[in-house]
Design a protein around this motif. Structure first.
Motif, short mmCIF file in Angstrom:
data_model
loop_
_atom_site.label_atom_id
_atom_site.label_comp_id
_atom_site.label_asym_id
_atom_site.label_seq_id
_atom_site.Cartn_x
_atom_site.Cartn_y
_atom_site.Cartn_z
N ASP A 1 38.62 43.76 52.31
CA ASP A 1 38.30 42.84 53.39
C ASP A 1 39.60 42.29 53.93
N THR A 2 40.06 42.83 55.02
CA THR A 2 41.37 42.44 55.56
C THR A 2 41.36 41.01 56.11
N ALA A 3 40.17 40.43 56.33
CA ALA A 3 40.10 39.07 56.87
C ALA A 3 40.21 38.01 55.79
N GLY A 4 40.06 38.38 54.53
CA GLY A 4 40.17 37.41 53.45
C GLY A 4 38.98 36.49 53.31
N VAL A 5 37.85 36.84 53.92
CA VAL A 5 36.65 36.03 53.78
C VAL A 5 36.05 36.19 52.39
N LEU A 6 36.15 37.41 51.87
CA LEU A 6 35.66 37.71 50.52
C LEU A 6 36.85 37.92 49.60
N ASN A 7 36.77 37.34 48.42
CA ASN A 7 37.89 37.38 47.49
C ASN A 7 38.09 38.76 46.89
N THR A 8 39.29 39.00 46.39
CA THR A 8 39.60 40.23 45.68
C THR A 8 39.04 40.17 44.26
N ASN A 9 39.19 41.28 43.54
CA ASN A 9 38.78 41.39 42.14
C ASN A 9 37.30 41.14 41.91
N PRO A 10 36.44 41.84 42.63
CA PRO A 10 35.01 41.68 42.33
C PRO A 10 34.69 42.32 40.98
N THR A 11 33.63 41.87 40.37
CA THR A 11 33.13 42.49 39.15
C THR A 11 32.24 43.66 39.54
N ILE A 12 32.50 44.84 38.94
CA ILE A 12 31.74 46.04 39.26
C ILE A 12 31.06 46.56 38.00
N TYR A 13 29.75 46.79 38.11
CA TYR A 13 28.94 47.26 36.99
C TYR A 13 28.39 48.65 37.30
N GLY A 14 28.43 49.53 36.31
CA GLY A 14 27.76 50.81 36.44
C GLY A 14 26.31 50.67 36.02
N LEU A 15 25.38 50.86 36.94
CA LEU A 15 23.96 50.74 36.63
C LEU A 15 23.40 52.04 36.08
N ASP A 16 23.88 53.16 36.61
CA ASP A 16 23.57 54.48 36.07
C ASP A 16 24.66 55.42 36.57
N ALA A 17 24.48 56.74 36.41
CA ALA A 17 25.53 57.69 36.75
C ALA A 17 25.81 57.75 38.24
N THR A 18 24.90 57.26 39.06
CA THR A 18 25.06 57.37 40.51
C THR A 18 25.06 56.03 41.24
N THR A 19 24.87 54.93 40.51
CA THR A 19 24.68 53.63 41.16
C THR A 19 25.58 52.58 40.52
N TYR A 20 26.25 51.80 41.38
CA TYR A 20 27.13 50.72 40.93
C TYR A 20 26.82 49.45 41.70
N ARG A 21 27.05 48.33 41.04
CA ARG A 21 26.87 47.04 41.69
C ARG A 21 28.20 46.29 41.68
N ALA A 22 28.60 45.78 42.83
CA ALA A 22 29.80 44.96 42.94
C ALA A 22 29.38 43.54 43.28
N MET A 23 29.89 42.56 42.53
CA MET A 23 29.62 41.16 42.83
C MET A 23 30.82 40.62 43.61
N LEU A 24 30.63 40.43 44.90
CA LEU A 24 31.68 39.89 45.77
C LEU A 24 31.54 38.38 45.85
N THR A 25 32.65 37.69 45.98
CA THR A 25 32.62 36.23 46.08
C THR A 25 33.27 35.78 47.37
#
Length: 555
Positions: A90-114
């Motif tokens: 996010d080049t605007a800096g509205v969302l912070n860096t270093n989100p937490t990323i979880y592997g839900l299965d072999a094809t799906t991931y979840r990123a928690m953006l702040t």
């Protein structure tokens, strides 16, 4: 078809997250609900079908100074050969860096953006890039086919709305566990979710939620407590009762303790009541609600420290859970002298922790493990005048060797007293005839809330509406697939619901929801989780495990 390779598990994945400073701004005008769900003004994007992002447009409303976590799901629809580095930009800096990323299965991931807590009031629209790269994702000179994928967002930052407080007709202060001495969780008001607004955000220095919030006279009170193991193996606790001014969100007073663990407070009669432990002895303490000055400290009980839910109080008595030897005690709310102690008898063995009593006009009710050694349970009714046992109803079907109850009786009427053992069993007692109406097994994770002929309870990942008379299921509301109703294992409080005339308020591990009782649909949500309370001024409180108290005006 092979999609994300197994090598892309969370452990093996190389994650590179980049963001640059900057920012944008705009009008602070927006929708009245806390999460935008209608049309928003965001850039149009076109993405390769190899990766699906959910949601397709990221929207949120946040209080100035707050930082909310918002989830994004990425699902691969094709195979990505070679190693993959993921970059979220996010080049605007509205969302912070270093989100937490979880592997839900072999094809799906979840990123928690702040969201950034430094944003000024305004509406921020832009685009997040999701990069899949063969090289370093900051550079991404060797992108995978279709990269980058773009996710438009609109984040509205609002200023606190510290409008003049006024009583919400029908509302009463939230004075104990589940709001009142009957623990019904019912507030007889009609809420217009379009009138909800963010009032303030308060942050504790102690990152635990040892109690929910109780309110009285425009003052909110709660326990802050944390513990650490000393070199001798004992736990040292830093605890305090903290009171906030409802008008401003500022700290009105703090009552600190040293190596003194506190339980949830109750607020009634201009006082704050709580039970604590100091050096192996239990205390019943009373503070002045307006000033935080200690009025009494009764040192009457000894034994292993026990965690309790809040006492219950009215103009006649204060009912306090006490040590294993006595179980329950009644105090005079004016003189603070002891009215009576509930005696331990052959089939009454108080739960070891995380319980409290309920009261109606004539009786005090305590749910307990039966001392018959078969791990069954019993509901005991004490006469409020003298503490004598008036009746008891055995519950042989509720068997649990775990002494941690984490719930309390909910007095829906004299013929409907609901009791849940969290995670396993729900019972309806007809105390007028000393019998059990019905019992249900399930994954119950809250105290029931009730009014009229219906009650509501969390069961697994759903909220259920059921008949008080029969327990029959009437309708359900399900959480979004990636949320749940479980907080940290350190939590001593059960999850809770607030029931009004037209909406049910609930909280998951990530958000708070308002559910319309007529349509059974979500009509309002905000990305902050925690324990719920509501004051007579209609201020809704959400207090989470990280020590945040978020307050909302509801009218």
């Amino acid at each position: 078809m092979k999609k994300f390779r197994r090598a892309l598990s969370l452990v093996a994945l190389t994650l590179t997250v980049t963001a640059c400073g900057g920012g944008g701004g705009g009008s602070s005008a927006g929708q009245t609900s806390s999460t935008s769900t209608g049309n928003v003004n965001v850039p149009a994007v076109s993405n390769d079908p190899g990766l699906t992002l959910d949601p397709s447009v990221l929207t949120a409303v946040v209080l100035q100074g707050d930082s909310l976590s918002v989830p994004v799901i990425a699902h691969a629809n094709k195979n990505f050969p070679s190693f993959v580095n993921i970059g979220i930009v996010d080049t605007a800096g509205v969302l912070n860096t270093n989100p937490t990323i979880y592997g839900l299965d072999a094809t799906t991931y979840r990123a928690m953006l702040t969201t950034s807590p430094k944003l000024a009031v305004g509406t921020y629209s832009g685009v997040i890039e999701v990069r899949l790269c063969k090289d370093f994702a900051v550079i991404c000179a060797q992108p995978h086919e279709g990269s980058p994928w773009k996710l438009p967002y609109s984040i509205e930052v609002r200023a606190p709305n510290l409008k003049t407080l006024s009583a919400l007709p029908g509302a009463q202060d939230w004075t104990t566990f589940q709001g009142n001495k009957a623990h019904t969780g019912y507030v007889p008001v009609n809420l217009d979710v379009n009138s909800f607004s963010l009032r303030f955000l308060a942050k504790s220095n102690i990152k635990t939620a040892e109690s929910d919030i109780v309110t009285q006279g425009g003052i909110t009170s709660f326990v802050e407590s944390d513990g650490y193991a000393a070199t001798n193996g004992n736990y040292i606790y830093t605890s305090a009762i903290t009171a906030l001014d409802e008008a401003t969100g500022s700290v009105k007073w703090t009552f600190p303790t040293s190596n003194y663990r506190l339980n949830s407070p109750a607020a009634e009669n201009g006082k704050v009541y709580f039970v604590g432990d100091e050096n192996g002895r239990q205390y019943f303490s009373v503070l002045d609600q307006a000033s935080g000055k200690q009025l009494a400290k009764v040192n009457s009980y000894s034994g292993t420290y026990t965690t309790y839910l809040a006492p219950v109080a009215d103009e006649q008595s204060v009912i306090v859970p006490v040590s294993f030897s006595n179980g329950v005690a009644s105090f005079n709310p004016t003189t603070l002298s002891t009215n009576w102690l509930g005696s331990r008898v052959s089939d009454y063995s108080p739960n070891s922790d995380r319980w409290t009593a309920a009261m109606d006009t004539d009786f005090t009710y305590v749910y307990s493990k039966n001392s018959s050694a078969d791990n069954s349970s019993v509901m005991v009714a004490f006469d409020r005048k003298n503490g004598q046992i008036a009746s008891r109803v055995a519950n042989p079907d509720d068997k649990n060797s775990n002494d941690s109850l984490r719930s309390a009786p909910a007095i829906c009427s004299n013929k409907n007293l609901l009791m849940t053992r969290l995670g396993s069993y729900l019972t309806n007692f007809d105390m007028s005839s000393s019998k059990i109406k019905w019992g249900l097994r399930g994954e119950f994770n809250s105290n029931p809330v009730c009014t009229g002929t219906t009650f509501y309870i969390i069961n697994g990942k759903t909220i259920e509406a059921r008949s008080l008379e029969s327990g029959a299921l009437q309708w359900t509301w399900a959480l979004p697939s990636l949320e749940n109703f479980v907080f940290s294992t350190r939590d001593t409080m059960p999850l809770n619901l607030i029931l009004t005339n037209n909406v049910l308020l609930a909280t998951s591990n990530s958000s708070v929801y308002a559910i319309d009782l007529g349509t059974h649909k979500t009509v309002w949500t905000y990305a902050r989780s925690g324990y719920l309370s509501m004051s007579k001024n209609g201020v809704l409180y959400v207090r989470n495990f990280e020590g945040y108290v978020t307050a909302f005006n509801t009218h």
